[in-house]
Design a protein around this motif. Structure first.
Motif, short mmCIF file in Angstrom:
data_model
loop_
_atom_site.label_atom_id
_atom_site.label_comp_id
_atom_site.label_asym_id
_atom_site.label_seq_id
_atom_site.Cartn_x
_atom_site.Cartn_y
_atom_site.Cartn_z
N ALA A 128 0.59 -4.34 -6.65
CA ALA A 128 0.57 -2.90 -6.39
C ALA A 128 -0.86 -2.43 -6.26
CB ALA A 128 1.26 -2.15 -7.52
N SER A 129 -1.03 -1.32 -5.53
CA SER A 129 -2.35 -0.72 -5.40
C SER A 129 -2.22 0.79 -5.45
CB SER A 129 -3.03 -1.16 -4.10
OG SER A 129 -2.28 -0.74 -2.99
N ILE A 130 -3.32 1.45 -5.79
CA ILE A 130 -3.33 2.90 -5.92
C ILE A 130 -4.67 3.42 -5.41
CG2 ILE A 130 -4.14 2.81 -8.33
CD1 ILE A 130 -2.28 5.28 -8.83
N SER A 131 -4.62 4.55 -4.73
CA SER A 131 -5.85 5.14 -4.20
C SER A 131 -6.68 5.74 -5.33
CB SER A 131 -5.50 6.23 -3.18
OG SER A 131 -4.79 7.29 -3.82
N SER A 132 -7.89 6.16 -5.00
CA SER A 132 -8.81 6.67 -6.00
C SER A 132 -8.28 7.93 -6.69
CB SER A 132 -10.17 6.97 -5.37
OG SER A 132 -10.03 7.93 -4.34
N THR A 133 -7.54 8.74 -5.95
CA THR A 133 -7.00 9.98 -6.53
C THR A 133 -5.62 9.79 -7.13
OG1 THR A 133 -6.01 10.61 -4.42
CG2 THR A 133 -8.26 11.40 -4.87
N GLY A 134 -5.00 8.67 -6.81
CA GLY A 134 -3.64 8.42 -7.28
C GLY A 134 -2.57 8.97 -6.34
N ASP A 135 -3.00 9.57 -5.25
CA ASP A 135 -2.04 10.18 -4.33
C ASP A 135 -1.27 9.17 -3.48
OD1 ASP A 135 -4.09 13.10 -3.52
OD2 ASP A 135 -2.81 12.63 -5.23
N SER A 136 -1.84 7.99 -3.33
CA SER A 136 -1.23 6.99 -2.47
C SER A 136 -1.05 5.69 -3.24
CB SER A 136 -2.11 6.75 -1.25
OG SER A 136 -1.56 5.74 -0.42
N THR A 137 0.14 5.13 -3.17
CA THR A 137 0.43 3.86 -3.83
C THR A 137 1.16 2.93 -2.85
OG1 THR A 137 2.54 4.68 -4.67
CG2 THR A 137 0.63 4.91 -6.11
N SER A 138 1.07 1.65 -3.12
CA SER A 138 1.84 0.69 -2.34
C SER A 138 2.24 -0.47 -3.25
CB SER A 138 1.04 0.18 -1.14
OG SER A 138 -0.09 -0.54 -1.56
N TYR A 139 3.32 -1.16 -2.85
CA TYR A 139 3.91 -2.20 -3.69
C TYR A 139 4.32 -3.40 -2.87
CZ TYR A 139 4.26 1.66 -6.99
OH TYR A 139 3.97 2.72 -7.81
N ALA A 140 4.31 -4.56 -3.51
CA ALA A 140 4.93 -5.73 -2.90
C ALA A 140 6.43 -5.48 -2.81
CB ALA A 140 4.64 -6.96 -3.75
N ASP A 141 7.04 -6.03 -1.77
CA ASP A 141 8.48 -5.83 -1.57
C ASP A 141 9.29 -6.25 -2.80
OD1 ASP A 141 8.54 -6.73 1.99
OD2 ASP A 141 8.02 -4.85 0.95
N SER A 142 8.83 -7.29 -3.47
CA SER A 142 9.60 -7.86 -4.58
C SER A 142 9.65 -6.95 -5.80
CB SER A 142 9.01 -9.21 -4.98
OG SER A 142 7.65 -9.06 -5.38
N VAL A 143 8.74 -5.97 -5.88
CA VAL A 143 8.71 -5.09 -7.06
C VAL A 143 8.99 -3.63 -6.71
CG1 VAL A 143 7.05 -6.65 -8.15
CG2 VAL A 143 6.23 -4.57 -7.01
N GLU A 144 9.11 -3.33 -5.43
CA GLU A 144 9.36 -1.95 -4.99
C GLU A 144 10.58 -1.39 -5.71
OE1 GLU A 144 7.63 -0.36 -1.98
OE2 GLU A 144 8.41 1.35 -3.11
N GLY A 145 10.43 -0.21 -6.28
CA GLY A 145 11.54 0.44 -6.97
C GLY A 145 11.66 0.06 -8.44
N ARG A 146 10.95 -1.00 -8.86
CA ARG A 146 11.02 -1.41 -10.27
C ARG A 146 9.68 -1.21 -10.99
NH1 ARG A 146 11.62 -6.54 -11.46
NH2 ARG A 146 10.90 -7.37 -9.46
N PHE A 147 8.59 -1.32 -10.26
CA PHE A 147 7.26 -1.17 -10.85
C PHE A 147 6.65 0.14 -10.37
CE2 PHE A 147 5.97 -5.94 -11.48
CZ PHE A 147 7.17 -6.16 -12.13
N THR A 148 5.85 0.76 -11.23
CA THR A 148 5.14 1.98 -10.88
C THR A 148 3.69 1.87 -11.31
OG1 THR A 148 7.15 3.30 -11.17
CG2 THR A 148 5.06 4.48 -11.10
#
Length: 116
Positions: free
Chosen positions: A49-69
């Motif tokens: 997972a990754s998150i922008s400097s402000t926290g406004d944008s996040t992205s996830y690996a397909d395998s964890v999408e919906g389970r990890f934040t």
């Protein structure tokens, strides 16, 4: 100097939850995106997972999408990853990382073991 210190790993049963933290120092935390990686035994380190400097944008690996934040608290210079509905293949060492001036900095990692 840049320091990243992960914490919160441990043993958890399948279906359980865990929250990892990464405390950052030595750079302007609020100006940089942050990432979490996982490395299981014998495998390459992979981006979770990754998150922008402000926290406004996040992205996830397909395998964890919906389970990890992934989230961050810029007042505390800390990035988190909340992991729910854990599976055995989520086992591994979790690292937080930051890219500063084209150099990637890593923490020491924290072990997460999902097992009954």
């Amino acid at each position: 100097q840049v320091q990243l210190v992960e914490s919160g790993g441990g043993l958890v049963q399948p279906g359980g939850s865990l929250r990892l933290s990464c405390a950052a120092s030595g750079f302007t935390f609020s100006s940089h995106g942050m990432m979490w990686f996982r490395q299981s035994l014998g495998n390459v380190r992979e981006l979770v997972a990754s998150i922008s400097s402000t926290g406004d944008s996040t992205s996830y690996a397909d395998s964890v999408e919906g389970r990890f934040t992934i989230s961050r608290d810029n007042a505390r210079n800390t990035v988190y990853i909340q992991k729910n509905s854990l599976k055995s293949d989520n086992t591994g060492v979790y690292y937080c990382a930051a890219v500063l001036s084209q150099t990637t900095y890593w923490g020491q990692g924290t072990q997460v073991t999902v097992s009954s």
